[in-house]
Design a protein around this motif. Structure first.
Motif, mmCIF file in Angstrom:
data_model
loop_
_atom_site.group_PDB
_atom_site.id
_atom_site.type_symbol
_atom_site.label_atom_id
_atom_site.label_comp_id
_atom_site.label_asym_id
_atom_site.label_seq_id
_atom_site.Cartn_x
_atom_site.Cartn_y
_atom_site.Cartn_z
ATOM 1 N N GLU A 199 0.819 -1.206 0.000
ATOM 2 C CA GLU A 199 0.000 0.000 0.000
ATOM 3 C C GLU A 199 0.863 1.270 0.000
ATOM 4 O O GLU A 199 0.507 2.285 -0.563
ATOM 5 C CB GLU A 199 -0.894 -0.032 1.248
ATOM 6 N N GLN A 200 2.010 1.192 0.657
ATOM 7 C CA GLN A 200 2.833 2.386 0.784
ATOM 8 C C GLN A 200 3.617 2.691 -0.470
ATOM 9 O O GLN A 200 4.126 3.790 -0.633
ATOM 10 C CB GLN A 200 3.820 2.176 1.917
ATOM 11 N N ARG B 17 9.307 4.222 -2.887
ATOM 12 C CA ARG B 17 9.848 5.567 -3.036
ATOM 13 C C ARG B 17 10.860 5.584 -4.176
ATOM 14 O O ARG B 17 11.613 4.643 -4.363
ATOM 15 C CB ARG B 17 10.480 6.024 -1.735
ATOM 16 N N VAL B 18 10.843 6.651 -4.947
ATOM 17 C CA VAL B 18 11.706 6.734 -6.122
ATOM 18 C C VAL B 18 12.762 7.805 -5.880
ATOM 19 O O VAL B 18 12.432 8.935 -5.532
ATOM 20 C CB VAL B 18 10.882 7.108 -7.377
ATOM 21 N N ARG B 19 14.005 7.414 -6.022
ATOM 22 C CA ARG B 19 15.088 8.405 -5.958
ATOM 23 C C ARG B 19 15.127 9.106 -7.305
ATOM 24 O O ARG B 19 15.519 8.519 -8.299
ATOM 25 C CB ARG B 19 16.425 7.703 -5.706
ATOM 26 N N LEU C 258 5.724 10.403 -14.204
ATOM 27 C CA LEU C 258 5.042 10.620 -12.914
ATOM 28 C C LEU C 258 5.907 10.110 -11.763
ATOM 29 O O LEU C 258 6.072 10.776 -10.753
ATOM 30 C CB LEU C 258 3.687 9.913 -12.920
ATOM 31 N N VAL D 266 8.753 12.471 -11.079
ATOM 32 C CA VAL D 266 8.316 13.795 -10.627
ATOM 33 C C VAL D 266 7.737 13.721 -9.211
ATOM 34 O O VAL D 266 8.038 14.538 -8.350
ATOM 35 C CB VAL D 266 7.282 14.400 -11.600
ATOM 36 N N VAL D 267 6.888 12.697 -8.971
ATOM 37 C CA VAL D 267 6.244 12.561 -7.662
ATOM 38 C C VAL D 267 7.186 11.893 -6.667
ATOM 39 O O VAL D 267 7.031 12.021 -5.464
ATOM 40 C CB VAL D 267 4.930 11.754 -7.798
ATOM 41 N N ARG D 268 8.168 11.167 -7.147
ATOM 42 C CA ARG D 268 9.135 10.422 -6.338
ATOM 43 C C ARG D 268 8.464 9.282 -5.590
ATOM 44 O O ARG D 268 8.894 8.906 -4.498
ATOM 45 C CB ARG D 268 9.842 11.329 -5.331
ATOM 46 N N LEU D 269 7.380 8.778 -6.131
ATOM 47 C CA LEU D 269 6.711 7.668 -5.467
ATOM 48 C C LEU D 269 5.847 6.926 -6.475
ATOM 49 O O LEU D 269 5.229 7.534 -7.339
ATOM 50 C CB LEU D 269 5.811 8.197 -4.343
ATOM 51 N N SER E 254 -2.239 4.137 -4.259
ATOM 52 C CA SER E 254 -3.194 5.230 -4.046
ATOM 53 C C SER E 254 -3.015 6.361 -5.051
ATOM 54 O O SER E 254 -3.869 7.230 -5.161
ATOM 55 C CB SER E 254 -3.061 5.764 -2.617
ATOM 56 N N GLY E 255 -1.895 6.363 -5.788
ATOM 57 C CA GLY E 255 -1.719 7.374 -6.826
ATOM 58 C C GLY E 255 -2.371 6.987 -8.138
ATOM 59 O O GLY E 255 -2.466 7.804 -9.050
#
Lengths: 443, 394
Positions: free
Chosen positions: B181-182, B185-187, B279, B282-285, B289-290
């Motif tokens: 769910e979490q 994370r994108v560097r 995306l 840019v969003v780093r995630l 939920s996105g």
């Protein structure tokens, strides 16, 4: 240095450079020097803070009240002179609990509104999306409204981020110990949110009662049918269910259990147990058939902050006064108390950062002095250079009506295999006007 | 006759082409060659003309990105991924008449691919990663496209809806790989050194990572729209429109309806994959939920508001999606609403705008303007023809 105040693109560079000479050389503490625009978001007479909350959407009930509490506290603080004569300006924006939007509004807060620091950004998945950005940009990311270990466990990875509330693992440990001592024969079932929240809680609780756990069921936020999970707990013979879930799932699990004729002893972790909110949700989900939180009567939960039903608690009295004087419409709720308590800690941090605070100075102040701060939170914070974890103590409480009664006093612990100990400190009493008076620790 | 709905033909070709479903998709039915009136300074070749437009747009993009604030840069970066996905969707819906509620899921495929590849210890170069995102989304698009080719209207919408709901669920099921769910994370990749030099040479601004991501998005957007524009002006685009407007006629002309529908879906999925990749950085995630159904619906409303089938319309619709909510929120704040009330105003105003657009400009912004222009030209042509006829008879 005054050039920094100009909100131009080029000044971002200049200001970043400016933050290196932390403290700016002025003597602080007694207010002897003059106020300077010492960093981004700080002017001679204001400090701008920002945050993201779900103000719309599924997570809005309850959580959208937190910023109103923060705002009310800062409004009253500003009337009394603010911090070193500076007014605190608090900007909060809506992310609808959607990480993509959190990223957008955080960009807006940092790049457009030019906040000095983020405080109280809410949610684990949402704040995860921006924690790298905030740390890369060097924006202090204080007192995240989430008990995930992510913000505080590893200060080397995220030097600017700090937790605030009791983390879910420590909460799980305290719950586990309580069950082992008081319900040694219980068959325990776990009802977990399928993310760090449920995972950390489970890890903590299993340290103490791994052999008592007969089932662990997970739900995905957004999927409103928890029938399979509750039925599985019932089938496994669990007579004691511990829920690490958000308030809407407290309501859903109660209604589902009612339908299934399942009546175990419930224990909801702090996040999911606000009786007023859950009562309202129960009413809505059941379309009026269940009108209040009576279903929750007798359920156990944890606490790390005084709640609104403790009307003789001096902090609640003060917060009630602040809400009446500076708040908006509606009553004082536990979520507003939460916001005010965070604002109180934030004020302590800003005072400790000195007369002309810098971003690095603010972080240094929390690391140096944060462990000593007293406030509405029951147990001390664990802030130091090696840990950015928030408070580590909790009481166990039983829900009665719209309030709760304490069944076990505050016990404190830490993540990992740290032992659980009785907390022997005295409950702090609020200073005059509930405005802290911390010495500057940065020079 | 290169175009079934070209305005010149409406006057002479009789009723049949008049009442075809042109109104809703008018935005996409631009003439595929420079207008026969010929007072254009643009080159005759479609490719050359589009290259010229590409260069102009690139210069314009640099100018816009350098003249706006860092925050507006980040908004523009957001705009680029919406616009890339909407561009792909408008080709599918406007040109080929297929509706997709599953583009959010295809974006998720691209985003997770990007996140996984960037997670590696020594990540591949960014273009390679984005290409991989396109390939993965394309593969999924092809699979869905094969199923979709047999379906129509509401059935197709239902099937793609299942994709939108189901695919993000995989991320939760395979918790260990995709972070549940979490999410992951994108560097965000760091800007290369030449970028610093480029920015200081152009404007002397600070080459921040936000700016770099906005440039990556803009470059992807320009390349995507260049390809899509060429595609819809080619034989492929004409065939798609034939499939959309007159199935029977198209089949009689030897067009394999299914194959062309799958192709449209694949092209559109490729764009969604790239959008997802952009995306993610840019969003780093990349988190489930996105990529909810809300994202798919937002893309659909963007292309409807802008004008179905038009790339300009897709860009305009995406811009509305990005700029309207903060604008309304700030406006609400200026009028003395509390920040909570102002935030609640944004979805409301967006809904009102959508309704107003549907009532007053049913073909979308671009579609309605183009429709007006086409009607006026057709009228003039009729009048001209009438005058000619009168004079020749007389």
């Amino acid at each position: 240095m005054t050039a920094i105040a100009a909100a131009t693109v080029a000044s971002t560079v200049a200001a970043c450079g400016g933050s290196d000479d932390s403290g700016g050389g002025t003597s602080s503490g007694g207010g002897g020097g003059e106020n300077e625009a010492s960093d981004i978001g700080v002017t001679e007479d204001t400090i701008t803070l920002g945050a993201h909350y779900p103000l719309t959407g599924v997570a809005a009930p309850g959580y959208s009240e937190i910023p109103t509490g923060v705002q009310a506290y800062f409004d009253c603080l500003n009337q009394e002179g603010g911090v070193y004569g500076r007014d605190i300006e608090f900007i909060f924006r809506d992310d609808a609990y959607n990480p993509t939007q959190t990223s957008q509004v955080t960009n807006e807060l940092v790049l457009e509104d030019e906040i000095f620091a983020m405080m109280s950004g809410l949610g684990t998945p949402t704040h995860s999306a921006v924690v790298d950005f905030l740390n890369d940009e060097g924006v202090p990311d204080l007192f995240v409204s989430s008990g995930s270990l992510l913000w505080g466990e590893d200060p080397e990875q995220y030097p600017m981020s700090f937790g605030w509330q009791t983390d879910y693992e420590s909460e799980g440990k305290i719950i586990g110990e309580y069950i082992a001592e008081n319900f040694p024969d219980a068959q325990v079932g776990l009802f977990l949110q399928d993310d760090d929240f449920g995972e950390d809680g489970e890890a903590g609780i299993r340290q103490y009662i791994d052999d008592q756990i007969v089932a662990a069921e997970r739900y995905t936020p957004g999927n409103t049918n928890v029938g399979p999970q509750i039925a599985a707990l019932q089938a496994a013979g669990a007579d004691f269910v511990v829920g690490f879930n958000v308030p809407s799932y407290t309501a859903l699990s109660q209604l589902t259990a009612l339908q299934l004729g399942y009546d175990p002893q419930w224990f909801y972790s702090n996040v999911g147990s606000d009786p007023t909110l859950v009562g309202g949700l129960l009413n809505r989900f059941s379309e009026g058939q269940v009108s209040d939180a009576a279903l929750l009567d007798g359920a156990l939960t944890t606490g790390y902050l005084p709640t609104v039903d403790m009307t003789d608690n001096p902090w609640i009295t003060e917060f009630q006064r602040i809400w009446d004087e500076c708040g908006g419409e509606g009553d004082l709720t536990n979520y507003r108390v939460y916001g005010m308590a965070q604002a109180y800690t934030m004020t302590q941090a800003l005072q400790a950062a000195g007369q002309n605070p810098t971003r690095e100075g603010l972080v240094e102040a929390v690391e140096t002095a944060g462990g000593e701060w007293e406030g509405p939170v029951f147990a001390p914070f664990r802030y130091s250079e090696d840990s950015h974890m928030g408070t580590g103590g909790m009481t166990i409480e039983r829900i009665v009506g719209n309030g709760s009664e304490e069944v076990q006093p505050v016990r404190i612990t830490d993540i990992g295999d740290a032992p659980i100990e009785e907390y022997d400190g005295e409950a702090a009493t609020p200073p005059a006007n509930a405005i802290p008076d911390e010495e500057s620790v940065v020079d | 006759m290169s175009d079934l709905q070209s305005p010149a033909s409406t006057g002479t070709a009789g009723k049949a082409s008049d009442d075809a479903p042109v109104k809703a998709t008018a935005g996409g039915d631009a003439p595929s060659a420079p207008a026969t009136t010929g007072r254009s300074f643009l080159p005759q070749s479609t490719l050359l003309r589009h290259l010229l437009v590409l260069v102009v747009c690139a210069v314009l993009a640099v100018a816009i990105l350098e003249l706006t604030s860092p925050f507006q840069n980040s908004q523009l970066a957001t705009l680029t991924y919406y616009a890339i996905a909407a561009g792909g969707l408008t080709v599918l819906t406007g040109m080929n008449g297929q509706i997709s509620l599953g583009h959010g899921a295809l974006m998720a495929a691209g985003a997770y691919t990007t996140a996984l590849l960037l997670d590696a210890e020594e990540p591949l170069p960014l273009p390679v990663i984005l290409l991989a995102a396109i390939v993965v989304a394309t593969a999924i698009g092809a699979l869905v496209g094969v199923a979709a080719a047999r379906l129509h209207g509401p059935y197709l919408a239902g099937a793609t809806l299942a994709l939108a709901v189901g695919l993000p669920g995989l991320a939760i099921y395979f918790h260990d790989i995709f972070g549940g769910e979490q999410g992951m994370r994108v560097r965000a990749p760091q800007a290369p050194e030449w970028f610093d030099g480029f920015i200081s040479a152009v404007s002397g601004n600070n080459a921040s990572s936000t700016k770099w991501l906005a440039y990556v998005g803009a470059i992807c957007l320009l390349i995507t729209y260049f390809f899509l524009a060429n595609l819809v002006r080619s034989r492929i685009g004409r065939t798609w429109r034939a499939v959309r407007d007159q199935e029977v006629a198209a089949e009689l002309a030897g067009i394999n309806l299914g194959a062309w529908r799958v192709l449209a879906f694949v092209v559109s999925a490729a764009a969604a994959g790239l959008a997802g990749g952009v995306l993610a950085i840019v969003v780093r995630l990349a988190a489930p939920s996105g990529f909810t159904i809300v994202l798919s619906l937002a893309l659909l409303t963007a292309i409807v508001i802008g004008g179905l089938g038009s790339l300009t319309g897709a860009l305009l619709g995406s811009a509305l999606l990005v700029f309207l909510p903060p604008f309304v929120t700030n406006l609400g704040g200026d009028f003395g609403l509390s920040q909570t009330e102002a935030a609640q105003l944004a979805p409301f105003v967006y809904g009102v705008v959508l309704i107003v657009v549907m009532i007053f400009v049913p073909a979308g912004f671009v579609g309605t303007i183009r429709l007006r222009w086409m009607t006026r030209k057709a009228k003039r042509a009729m009048a001209q023809a009438g005058a000619d006829g009168a004079s020749s008879r007389g």
